[in-house]
Design a protein around this motif. Structure first.
Motif, mmCIF file in Angstrom:
data_model
loop_
_atom_site.group_PDB
_atom_site.id
_atom_site.type_symbol
_atom_site.label_atom_id
_atom_site.label_comp_id
_atom_site.label_asym_id
_atom_site.label_seq_id
_atom_site.Cartn_x
_atom_site.Cartn_y
_atom_site.Cartn_z
ATOM 1 N N VAL A 5 0.921 -1.352 0.199
ATOM 2 C CA VAL A 5 -0.220 -0.089 -0.004
ATOM 3 C C VAL A 5 0.911 1.401 -0.062
ATOM 4 O O VAL A 5 1.783 1.234 0.710
ATOM 5 N N SER A 6 0.506 2.424 -0.804
ATOM 6 C CA SER A 6 1.047 3.458 -0.659
ATOM 7 C C SER A 6 -0.022 4.684 -0.716
ATOM 8 O O SER A 6 -0.888 4.572 -1.576
ATOM 9 N N GLU A 7 0.318 5.587 0.234
ATOM 10 C CA GLU A 7 -0.819 6.613 0.490
ATOM 11 C C GLU A 7 0.087 7.733 0.748
ATOM 12 O O GLU A 7 1.059 7.877 1.415
ATOM 13 N N TYR A 38 2.844 19.817 -1.920
ATOM 14 C CA TYR A 38 3.865 19.094 -0.959
ATOM 15 C C TYR A 38 4.599 18.145 -1.996
ATOM 16 O O TYR A 38 5.455 17.543 -1.632
ATOM 17 N N PHE A 39 3.990 17.965 -3.425
ATOM 18 C CA PHE A 39 4.491 16.919 -4.105
ATOM 19 C C PHE A 39 5.960 17.063 -4.495
ATOM 20 O O PHE A 39 6.192 18.236 -5.275
ATOM 21 N N ASP A 40 6.991 16.168 -4.133
ATOM 22 C CA ASP A 40 8.506 16.520 -4.462
ATOM 23 C C ASP A 40 8.624 15.567 -5.595
ATOM 24 O O ASP A 40 9.056 14.274 -5.326
ATOM 25 N N PRO A 41 8.673 15.748 -6.926
ATOM 26 C CA PRO A 41 8.966 14.699 -7.659
ATOM 27 C C PRO A 41 10.252 13.923 -7.722
ATOM 28 O O PRO A 41 10.311 12.806 -7.986
ATOM 29 N N GLU A 42 11.358 14.502 -7.190
ATOM 30 C CA GLU A 42 12.788 13.848 -6.919
ATOM 31 C C GLU A 42 12.288 12.609 -5.969
ATOM 32 O O GLU A 42 12.893 11.494 -6.154
ATOM 33 N N VAL A 43 12.034 12.905 -4.735
ATOM 34 C CA VAL A 43 11.720 11.963 -3.606
ATOM 35 C C VAL A 43 10.341 11.239 -3.935
ATOM 36 O O VAL A 43 10.382 9.935 -3.857
ATOM 37 N N MET A 44 9.202 11.764 -3.885
ATOM 38 C CA MET A 44 7.983 11.148 -3.892
ATOM 39 C C MET A 44 7.799 10.628 -5.208
ATOM 40 O O MET A 44 7.175 9.296 -5.281
ATOM 41 N N GLY A 45 8.123 10.948 -6.235
ATOM 42 C CA GLY A 45 8.001 10.544 -7.607
ATOM 43 C C GLY A 45 8.670 9.381 -7.856
ATOM 44 O O GLY A 45 8.219 8.241 -8.363
ATOM 45 N N THR A 46 10.050 9.253 -7.211
ATOM 46 C CA THR A 46 10.944 8.190 -7.322
ATOM 47 C C THR A 46 10.275 6.966 -6.399
ATOM 48 O O THR A 46 10.254 6.044 -6.796
ATOM 49 N N ALA A 47 9.751 7.248 -5.199
ATOM 50 C CA ALA A 47 8.940 6.325 -4.520
ATOM 51 C C ALA A 47 7.935 5.799 -5.163
ATOM 52 O O ALA A 47 7.788 4.481 -5.078
ATOM 53 N N VAL A 48 7.111 6.286 -6.094
ATOM 54 C CA VAL A 48 5.829 5.757 -6.622
ATOM 55 C C VAL A 48 6.710 4.905 -7.989
ATOM 56 O O VAL A 48 6.059 3.754 -7.918
ATOM 57 N N SER A 49 7.646 5.559 -8.594
ATOM 58 C CA SER A 49 7.989 4.799 -9.638
ATOM 59 C C SER A 49 8.725 3.389 -9.186
ATOM 60 O O SER A 49 8.457 2.418 -9.781
ATOM 61 N N GLY A 51 8.172 1.540 -6.524
ATOM 62 C CA GLY A 51 6.945 0.874 -6.287
ATOM 63 C C GLY A 51 6.472 0.150 -7.192
ATOM 64 O O GLY A 51 5.956 -1.044 -7.221
ATOM 65 N N MET A 52 6.325 0.824 -8.429
ATOM 66 C CA MET A 52 5.756 0.247 -9.542
ATOM 67 C C MET A 52 6.772 -0.742 -10.370
ATOM 68 O O MET A 52 6.330 -1.794 -11.075
ATOM 69 N N ASP A 124 2.111 -17.009 -6.560
ATOM 70 C CA ASP A 124 3.624 -16.390 -6.782
ATOM 71 C C ASP A 124 3.433 -15.125 -7.620
ATOM 72 O O ASP A 124 2.666 -15.379 -8.568
ATOM 73 N N GLY A 125 4.559 -14.497 -7.630
ATOM 74 C CA GLY A 125 4.603 -13.095 -8.316
ATOM 75 C C GLY A 125 4.819 -11.879 -7.906
ATOM 76 O O GLY A 125 5.169 -11.959 -6.719
ATOM 77 N N GLY A 126 4.902 -10.983 -8.760
ATOM 78 C CA GLY A 126 5.095 -9.580 -8.022
ATOM 79 C C GLY A 126 4.086 -9.069 -7.260
ATOM 80 O O GLY A 126 3.148 -9.854 -6.532
ATOM 81 N N ASP A 127 4.131 -7.694 -6.919
ATOM 82 C CA ASP A 127 3.421 -6.993 -5.881
ATOM 83 C C ASP A 127 2.069 -6.696 -6.236
ATOM 84 O O ASP A 127 1.724 -6.339 -7.512
ATOM 85 N N LEU A 128 0.881 -6.873 -5.444
ATOM 86 C CA LEU A 128 -0.262 -6.188 -5.460
ATOM 87 C C LEU A 128 -0.252 -4.790 -5.008
ATOM 88 O O LEU A 128 -0.093 -4.575 -3.848
ATOM 89 N N MET A 129 -0.098 -3.921 -5.803
ATOM 90 C CA MET A 129 -0.185 -2.353 -5.088
ATOM 91 C C MET A 129 -1.563 -1.888 -5.168
ATOM 92 O O MET A 129 -2.218 -1.841 -6.008
ATOM 93 N N ILE A 130 -1.684 -1.119 -4.028
ATOM 94 C CA ILE A 130 -2.908 -0.422 -3.853
ATOM 95 C C ILE A 130 -2.531 1.109 -3.328
ATOM 96 O O ILE A 130 -1.632 1.486 -2.568
ATOM 97 N N TRP A 131 -3.147 2.023 -4.077
ATOM 98 C CA TRP A 131 -3.367 3.411 -3.855
ATOM 99 C C TRP A 131 -4.524 3.958 -3.605
ATOM 100 O O TRP A 131 -5.631 3.413 -3.924
ATOM 101 N N GLY A 132 -4.642 4.869 -2.438
ATOM 102 C CA GLY A 132 -6.032 5.361 -2.035
ATOM 103 C C GLY A 132 -6.828 4.319 -1.590
ATOM 104 O O GLY A 132 -6.466 3.383 -0.563
ATOM 105 N N SER A 133 -7.981 4.128 -1.970
ATOM 106 C CA SER A 133 -8.926 3.092 -1.740
ATOM 107 C C SER A 133 -9.028 2.736 -0.314
ATOM 108 O O SER A 133 -8.673 1.697 0.582
ATOM 109 N N VAL A 134 -9.665 3.903 0.637
ATOM 110 C CA VAL A 134 -9.380 4.109 2.087
ATOM 111 C C VAL A 134 -10.128 2.888 2.721
ATOM 112 O O VAL A 134 -9.829 2.152 3.596
#
Length: 195
Positions: A5-7, A38-49, A51-52, A124-134
């Motif tokens: 999960v990433s929020e 507050y979005f910082d592409p260098e740090v937050m964008g990297t974290a999202v990328s 994660g993908m 088996d496999g990669g990650d199941l990623m969840i964004w938002g979805s409270v």
């Protein structure tokens, strides 16, 4: 497969409508888009990328899926957007039907989406990623099904709104495995269940 999960989260724990004014006004929430300054592409964008990079599929609740499915198909042409559009998606909803599914999406069981996610997690496999979805994230946290939680804690108090954490009186110890601070004061904290 791991459930990851990433929020985007305010300092007071709110995750509601970080991206846009009309994203989710339920409960009279009037601060939609609060995360954008507050979005910082260098740090937050990297974290999202990053994660993908390990994603096998995306998992969404109904509202988040509807927002994402309306926005991402038009953004084809860069590697991140192309991956977003190509990766399989699973949707938890009690109101949508199979006929509503677009954007490479599959509807989970209306009666027990958590059981479907449990079954996916056992594969088996990669990650199941969840964004938002409270609501979905709160249910999965309550069942102990989140393998990694990344919260981007932003320096703003919103005074109310939707939160992902169960309020059932159960302690759930976590281990901090990574933290990065952005130039905008955001703490990107990654946790895993403590062993």
């Amino acid at each position: 497969m791991r459930v990851v999960v990433s929020e985007f989260m305010s300092l007071d724990g709110v995750v509601q409508a970080p991206g846009g004014a009309d994203e989710d006004t339920e409960g009279g929430f009037a601060h939609g888009g609060w995360s954008m300054p507050y979005f910082d592409p260098e740090v937050m964008g990297t974290a999202v990328s990053e994660g993908m990079s390990t994603v096998e599929a995306l998992v969404f609740g109904r509202r988040t899926w509807q927002v994402m499915a309306a926005a991402w198909p038009e953004r084809a042409g860069d590697p991140f957007a192309d991956q977003m559009n190509a990766v399989p998606k699973y949707v938890a909803s009690r109101t949508l039907t199979d006929d509503d599914m677009t954007w490479n999406s599959t509807l989970l069981s209306r009666d027990d989406a958590v059981a479907d996610i449990t079954a996916l997690r056992a594969r088996d496999g990669g990650d199941l990623m969840i964004w938002g979805s409270v609501s979905l994230v709160r249910a999965l946290l309550g069942e102990g099904l989140i393998d990694q939680l990344t919260v981007m804690i932003e320096p703003i108090l919103l005074g109310g709104g939707k939160r992902i954490f169960p309020e059932d009186g159960t302690a759930r110890p976590l281990e901090l495995v990574d933290v990065v601070t952005s130039g905008t004061g955001v703490q990107v904290c990654t946790y895993r269940p403590a062993s």
